[in-house]
Design an enzyme around this catalytic site. Structure first.
Site, PDB file in Angstrom:
ATOM      1  N   GLY A  33       0.777  -1.232   0.000  1.00 56.50           N
ATOM      2  CA  GLY A  33       0.000   0.000   0.000  1.00 56.50           C
ATOM      3  C   GLY A  33       0.809   1.282   0.000  1.00 56.50           C
ATOM      4  N   ASP A  45       0.445   3.269   4.250  1.00 59.01           N
ATOM      5  CA  ASP A  45      -0.650   3.976   3.597  1.00 59.01           C
ATOM      6  C   ASP A  45      -1.675   4.498   4.598  1.00 59.01           C
ATOM      7  OD1 ASP A  45      -1.493   1.414   4.281  1.00 59.01           O
ATOM      8  OD2 ASP A  45      -2.144   0.850   2.266  1.00 59.01           O
ATOM      9  N   ASP A  57      -5.178   2.331  10.856  1.00 64.21           N
ATOM     10  CA  ASP A  57      -6.552   1.989  11.211  1.00 64.21           C
ATOM     11  C   ASP A  57      -6.574   1.656  12.708  1.00 64.21           C
ATOM     12  OD1 ASP A  57      -9.222   1.288  11.029  1.00 64.21           O
ATOM     13  OD2 ASP A  57      -8.871  -0.649  10.106  1.00 64.21           O
ATOM     14  N   LYS A 115      -7.499   6.858  10.197  1.00 65.69           N
ATOM     15  CA  LYS A 115      -8.943   6.778  10.413  1.00 65.69           C
ATOM     16  C   LYS A 115      -9.300   7.255  11.806  1.00 65.69           C
ATOM     17  CE  LYS A 115     -10.422   3.223   7.244  1.00 65.69           C
ATOM     18  NZ  LYS A 115     -10.959   1.864   7.115  1.00 65.69           N
ATOM     19  N   PHE A 133     -14.185   2.534   4.158  1.00 71.89           N
ATOM     20  CA  PHE A 133     -13.165   1.745   3.465  1.00 71.89           C
ATOM     21  C   PHE A 133     -12.723   2.477   2.202  1.00 71.89           C
ATOM     22  CE2 PHE A 133     -11.268  -1.508   0.881  1.00 71.89           C
ATOM     23  CZ  PHE A 133     -10.470  -2.155   1.807  1.00 71.89           C
ATOM     24  N   VAL A 134     -11.454   2.864   2.151  1.00 68.83           N
ATOM     25  CA  VAL A 134     -10.961   3.670   1.037  1.00 68.83           C
ATOM     26  C   VAL A 134     -10.030   2.870   0.137  1.00 68.83           C
ATOM     27  CG1 VAL A 134     -11.216   5.909   2.168  1.00 68.83           C
ATOM     28  CG2 VAL A 134      -9.130   4.591   2.546  1.00 68.83           C
ATOM     29  N   ASP A 153      -5.858  -0.794  -1.790  1.00 67.41           N
ATOM     30  CA  ASP A 153      -6.574  -1.757  -2.628  1.00 67.41           C
ATOM     31  C   ASP A 153      -7.870  -2.255  -2.004  1.00 67.41           C
ATOM     32  OD1 ASP A 153      -5.204  -3.304  -0.552  1.00 67.41           O
ATOM     33  OD2 ASP A 153      -5.933  -5.045  -1.660  1.00 67.41           O
TER      34      ASP A 153
HETATM   35  P1  5GP Z   1      -4.201  -1.585  11.199  1.00 66.05           P
HETATM   36  O1  5GP Z   1      -3.181  -2.609  11.571  1.00 66.05           O
HETATM   37  O2  5GP Z   1      -3.793  -0.176  11.530  1.00 66.05           O
HETATM   38  O3  5GP Z   1      -5.562  -1.917  11.715  1.00 66.05           O
HETATM   39  O4  5GP Z   1      -4.427  -1.708   9.654  1.00 66.05           O
HETATM   40  C1  5GP Z   1      -3.563  -1.183   8.758  1.00 66.05           C
HETATM   41  C2  5GP Z   1      -3.691  -1.913   7.442  1.00 66.05           C
HETATM   42  O5  5GP Z   1      -5.044  -2.290   7.165  1.00 66.05           O
HETATM   43  C3  5GP Z   1      -3.266  -0.996   6.331  1.00 66.05           C
HETATM   44  O6  5GP Z   1      -1.895  -1.149   6.066  1.00 66.05           O
HETATM   45  C4  5GP Z   1      -4.144  -1.456   5.194  1.00 66.05           C
HETATM   46  O7  5GP Z   1      -3.501  -2.499   4.512  1.00 66.05           O
HETATM   47  C5  5GP Z   1      -5.383  -2.021   5.836  1.00 66.05           C
HETATM   48  N1  5GP Z   1      -6.518  -1.044   5.834  1.00 66.05           N
HETATM   49  C6  5GP Z   1      -7.104  -0.474   6.898  1.00 66.05           C
HETATM   50  N2  5GP Z   1      -8.103   0.348   6.531  1.00 66.05           N
HETATM   51  C7  5GP Z   1      -8.153   0.293   5.178  1.00 66.05           C
HETATM   52  C8  5GP Z   1      -8.989   0.936   4.192  1.00 66.05           C
HETATM   53  O8  5GP Z   1      -9.907   1.728   4.451  1.00 66.05           O
HETATM   54  N3  5GP Z   1      -8.725   0.630   2.889  1.00 66.05           N
HETATM   55  C9  5GP Z   1      -7.749  -0.242   2.528  1.00 66.05           C
HETATM   56  N4  5GP Z   1      -7.572  -0.469   1.223  1.00 66.05           N
HETATM   57  N5  5GP Z   1      -6.935  -0.852   3.429  1.00 66.05           N
HETATM   58  C10 5GP Z   1      -7.144  -0.592   4.740  1.00 66.05           C
HETATM   59 MG    MG Z   2      -1.207  -2.357   4.256  1.00 73.85          MG
END
Ligand code: 5GP
Ligand code: MG
Length: 171
Positions: free
Chosen positions: A38, A94, A97, A125, A146-147, A153
């Site tokens: 990403g 990228d 979350d 987010k 969800f973007v 992707d």
């Molecule tokens: P975290 O570990 O912070 O929960 O998640 C991070 C990863 O989740 C990001 O690197 C990404 O791959 C994926 N992710 C979280 N939210 C989104 C979203 O809205 N869109 C997309 N495409 N990937 C997301």
């Molecule tokens: Mg990722």
């Protein structure tokens, strides 16, 4: 597909964040570690706006979210990383979350004998974070949707969109 952040806004913001990073690392050699896949578009745009001596390395993090595994286990693949001992690291992803991916990677990189680890994310987010990690550089705060696009992707598609968009409903 609904446009959340248009191309020109991303471009202006990346320029600004690059300025902040350049000031933070003035005179200090930097190694950027990008989180595959990403990070690719953000990384490519950012580094061309950084007039600093820098190296680039890549790492992959994947979480397996099975039907029964709620939080998902994070697997870090770091075969592509060079020796980072003593290096000042800027980890680039990228989107932040829950924050679990970043937190894991920061801990992992600290364990490799790095001199310092800071973090930059294009998107963060709102109201989703579950672990304590404060990114040093943030592009945009976005609502909990969800973007896709600009590297992000859905099922490995849409990474090439030049803007950040929200899928009306998953294809
Ligand atoms: P975290 O570990 O912070 O929960 O998640 C991070 C990863 O989740 C990001 O690197 C990404 O791959 C994926 N992710 C979280 N939210 C989104 C979203 O809205 N869109 C997309 N495409 N990937 C997301
Ligand atoms: Mg990722």
């Amino acid at each position: 597909m609904r446009v959340l952040i248009p191309e020109d806004e991303i471009s202006k913001r990346v320029e600004l964040v690059a300025g902040q990073i350049a000031r933070a690392y003035e005179g200090q050699p930097l190694t950027i570690v990008g989180v595959l896949t990403g990070c690719l578009v953000f990384l490519a745009d950012l580094i061309r706006r950084l007039d600093l001596p820098l190296r680039i390395a890549l790492v992959q993090a994947s979480s397996y979210r099975g039907a029964t595994t709620q939080g998902g286990e994070l697997h870090i693949q770091d075969d592509l990383l060079p020796d980072l001992k003593g290096r000042h690291i800027l980890l680039i992803d990228d989107i932040l979350d829950t924050g679990r991916t970043m937190k894991h990677l920061v801990d992992h990189l600290r364990g490799l004998g790095t001199a310092s680890v800071r973090t930059a994310v294009l998107l963060r987010k709102k109201g989703r974070q579950e672990v304590a990690i404060e990114p040093d550089f943030v592009g945009f705060e976005i609502p909990n949707e969800f973007v896709v696009g600009y590297g992000l992707d859905y099922d490995d598609e849409f990474r090439n969109l030049p803007f950040i968009g929200v899928l009306d409903r998953p294809a």
